[in-house]
Scaffold this motif. Structure first.
Motif, short mmCIF file in Angstrom:
data_model
loop_
_atom_site.label_atom_id
_atom_site.label_comp_id
_atom_site.label_asym_id
_atom_site.label_seq_id
_atom_site.Cartn_x
_atom_site.Cartn_y
_atom_site.Cartn_z
N ASP A 1 0.85 -1.17 -0.04
CA ASP A 1 -0.17 0.10 0.04
C ASP A 1 1.00 1.36 0.12
OD1 ASP A 1 -2.32 -1.72 -0.20
OD2 ASP A 1 -3.10 -0.67 1.79
N THR A 2 2.02 1.20 -0.66
CA THR A 2 3.02 2.24 -0.85
C THR A 2 3.46 2.72 -2.11
OG1 THR A 2 3.60 1.72 1.65
CG2 THR A 2 5.02 3.11 0.26
N TYR A 3 4.07 1.19 -3.11
CA TYR A 3 4.72 1.34 -3.88
C TYR A 3 4.07 1.12 -5.19
CZ TYR A 3 8.49 1.61 -0.57
OH TYR A 3 9.14 2.06 0.96
N SER A 4 4.29 1.29 -6.37
CA SER A 4 4.04 0.78 -7.70
C SER A 4 4.91 -0.31 -8.12
CB SER A 4 3.60 1.84 -8.67
OG SER A 4 2.37 2.25 -8.17
N ALA A 5 4.70 -1.38 -8.38
CA ALA A 5 5.67 -2.44 -8.76
C ALA A 5 5.17 -3.29 -10.06
CB ALA A 5 6.02 -3.42 -7.74
N VAL A 6 6.06 -3.90 -11.05
CA VAL A 6 5.78 -4.66 -12.13
C VAL A 6 6.45 -6.04 -12.01
CG1 VAL A 6 6.07 -4.51 -14.61
CG2 VAL A 6 5.80 -2.41 -13.29
N ALA A 7 5.55 -6.96 -12.70
CA ALA A 7 6.09 -8.31 -12.84
C ALA A 7 5.82 -8.81 -13.97
CB ALA A 7 5.41 -9.12 -11.75
N PHE A 8 6.65 -9.77 -14.62
CA PHE A 8 6.54 -10.33 -15.99
C PHE A 8 6.07 -11.79 -16.05
CE2 PHE A 8 9.75 -7.01 -15.73
CZ PHE A 8 9.13 -6.24 -16.67
N ALA A 9 5.37 -11.96 -17.21
CA ALA A 9 5.14 -13.50 -17.38
C ALA A 9 4.71 -13.73 -18.99
CB ALA A 9 3.88 -13.89 -16.62
N GLN A 10 5.05 -15.06 -19.42
CA GLN A 10 4.57 -15.16 -20.65
C GLN A 10 3.47 -16.11 -20.79
OE1 GLN A 10 4.69 -17.40 -23.36
NE2 GLN A 10 5.16 -15.94 -24.76
N ILE A 11 2.49 -15.70 -21.73
CA ILE A 11 1.17 -16.05 -21.39
C ILE A 11 1.05 -17.72 -21.76
CG2 ILE A 11 0.39 -15.91 -23.88
CD1 ILE A 11 -2.23 -14.83 -22.65
N ASP A 12 2.10 -18.45 -22.56
CA ASP A 12 2.16 -19.59 -23.10
C ASP A 12 2.55 -20.42 -21.56
OD1 ASP A 12 2.51 -18.14 -25.24
OD2 ASP A 12 2.03 -20.46 -26.32
N ASP A 13 3.82 -19.99 -20.94
CA ASP A 13 4.19 -20.45 -19.87
C ASP A 13 3.19 -20.59 -18.59
OD1 ASP A 13 6.42 -20.84 -21.36
OD2 ASP A 13 7.67 -19.27 -20.51
N LEU A 14 2.44 -19.23 -18.45
CA LEU A 14 1.50 -19.11 -17.56
C LEU A 14 0.43 -20.08 -17.66
CD1 LEU A 14 0.97 -17.52 -15.00
CD2 LEU A 14 -0.03 -15.80 -16.35
N ILE A 15 -0.08 -20.28 -18.70
CA ILE A 15 -1.19 -21.00 -18.80
C ILE A 15 -0.75 -22.42 -18.76
CG2 ILE A 15 -2.97 -22.00 -20.29
CD1 ILE A 15 -3.32 -19.12 -21.39
N ALA A 16 0.45 -22.83 -19.22
CA ALA A 16 0.85 -24.33 -19.02
C ALA A 16 1.11 -24.45 -17.43
CB ALA A 16 2.20 -24.52 -19.85
N TYR A 17 1.60 -23.60 -16.72
CA TYR A 17 1.71 -23.57 -15.36
C TYR A 17 0.50 -23.80 -14.54
CZ TYR A 17 2.82 -22.62 -10.48
OH TYR A 17 2.82 -22.57 -9.08
N MET A 18 -0.63 -23.17 -14.85
CA MET A 18 -1.93 -23.15 -14.39
C MET A 18 -2.58 -24.51 -14.45
SD MET A 18 -4.38 -19.88 -14.67
CE MET A 18 -4.04 -19.62 -16.34
N LYS A 19 -2.23 -25.11 -15.63
CA LYS A 19 -2.89 -26.51 -16.09
C LYS A 19 -2.07 -27.55 -15.28
CE LYS A 19 -4.37 -25.51 -20.92
NZ LYS A 19 -4.02 -26.08 -22.26
N ALA A 20 -0.76 -27.27 -15.15
CA ALA A 20 0.01 -28.49 -14.28
C ALA A 20 -0.15 -28.22 -12.67
CB ALA A 20 1.54 -28.30 -14.58
N ASN A 21 -0.60 -27.16 -12.32
CA ASN A 21 -0.84 -26.87 -10.98
C ASN A 21 -2.09 -26.20 -10.68
OD1 ASN A 21 2.27 -27.31 -9.99
ND2 ASN A 21 2.35 -26.02 -11.87
N SER A 22 -3.25 -26.88 -10.91
CA SER A 22 -4.47 -26.42 -10.84
C SER A 22 -5.19 -26.97 -9.76
CB SER A 22 -5.21 -26.72 -12.33
OG SER A 22 -6.70 -26.06 -11.91
N GLU A 23 -6.02 -26.12 -8.90
CA GLU A 23 -7.11 -26.83 -8.02
C GLU A 23 -8.33 -25.86 -8.26
OE1 GLU A 23 -5.82 -28.09 -3.68
OE2 GLU A 23 -6.49 -26.10 -3.78
N VAL A 24 -9.40 -26.33 -8.81
CA VAL A 24 -10.47 -25.52 -9.02
C VAL A 24 -11.59 -25.70 -7.70
CG1 VAL A 24 -12.37 -25.26 -10.38
CG2 VAL A 24 -10.16 -25.74 -11.56
#
Length: 331
Positions: free
Chosen positions: A308-331
């Protein structure tokens, strides 16, 4: 290049980007120059965080949460050539009503910014009275027209989808209370005209086998449309003996019925670890509000508030992120 098609995504060749650090296996990683906005960034504001940015005419614009030195937040407009170094206006956004008359916000915070067709829509936490969702529109970032509040109080984390689905506008929200809500799930609402909202559906509930999202959850960035579903980056909150901890996760929602969750990260993507996330006005907060996505490369630059103080940035690649979700999913 991205292998996952992202309909309606735009090309952002100047999207901020750093490659994944050597030895890092995370699906999302932080910008090495974080934070991008620090303490006392403009004369009237002690802190700028939990803000929304979007690509516009080859550059970038944003709506920023500015916490004044009396403690009260308001929204300010800003521009940037690189989405890292921002020129934020010193005066708050001058909203007008539908008749063109000036209208004031008691307070305004945690904005999101979404383009639908040729109009930009801002949603934020408004006072109606008490925490509720405010909504406004602009076509030129000069005139900002405040619209009807879409939902009754108490509510927060209003996030629009960037196009109609089955002829209806869609809005995510997190019904809450008037304080620092110790509960909360993500709800989907439908509208044909951006004024009257209904057909409310539960999307996701807090919980899971882990604790990182066991207290409450809330939508973060505007969903990104992919051929596999809507990519939603959201926050999850755990309760500890020392207060709330806000972390970042992701889910993939069905394209035609986004109340259906296809995949959801079992573990957080980012949790407060760095000093700018663990130390500040409110410690231990990573709160996502916006994501730039380059349709050509699949690169994502996520903007989040830290402590609640700073603005920050993070990065991801959409293919990798969706692949990670599929491999580590809990719905």
């Amino acid at each position: 290049m991205s292998n996952i098609k992202t309909p309606n995504s735009v090309s952002i060749p100047n999207i901020p980007w750093e490659d994944r650090p050597e030895g890092c296996t995370d699906a999302m990683w932080r910008f090495s120059a974080n934070p991008v906005i620090g303490w006392n960034p403009i004369p009237c504001a002690a802190r700028i965080y939990n803000s929304a940015v979007i690509a516009h005419e080859g550059e970038f614009v944003g709506v920023f949460r500015c916490d004044y030195k009396n403690g009260r937040p308001q929204l300010h407009f800003g521009r940037s050539k690189d989405a890292i170094n921002w020129d934020i206006e010193h005066d708050k956004i001058a909203f007008v009503n539908e008749a063109g008359e000036p209208t004031e916000n008691s307070y305004a915070y945690d904005p999101r910014l979404c383009k639908i067709e040729d109009t930009f829509y801002i949603t934020w936490c408004d006072d109606f009275p008490g925490a509720s969702i405010g909504m406004a529109r602009t076509k030129d970032f000069k005139t900002f027209v405040k619209m009807e509040n879409p939902l009754m109080p108490f509510n927060r984390n209003g996030v629009l989808f960037p196009r109609k689905v089955n002829g209806e506008y869609l809005l995510l929200s997190r019904p809450s209370d008037s304080g620092h809500t110790p509960f909360g799930d993500i709800i989907l609402s439908h509208s044909k005209d951006m004024t009257y909202w209904g057909k409310h559906r539960l999307v996701m509930s807090k919980g899971g086998s882990g604790w990182w999202q066991g207290t409450k959850i809330g939508a973060g960035a505007v969903p990104i449309e992919t051929e596999e579903g809507w990519l939603l980056i959201y926050h999850g909150v755990s309760g500890t003996c020392n207060g709330f901890v806000y972390s970042i996760g992701a889910a993939l929602l069905d394209l035609e019925d986004p109340s259906k969750v296809l995949y959801r990260t079992r573990d957080y993507l980012i949790t407060p670890e760095k000093e700018y996330e663990t130390t500040g006005f409110v410690p231990n907060v990573c709160f996502p509000c916006a994501a730039l996505h380059d349709g050509d490369t699949g690169r994502i630059a996520l903007y989040y508030g830290a402590a609640d103080t700073y603005s920050a940035v993070a990065f991801a690649q959409i293919d990798d992120l969706i692949a990670y979700m599929k491999a580590n999913s809990e719905v």
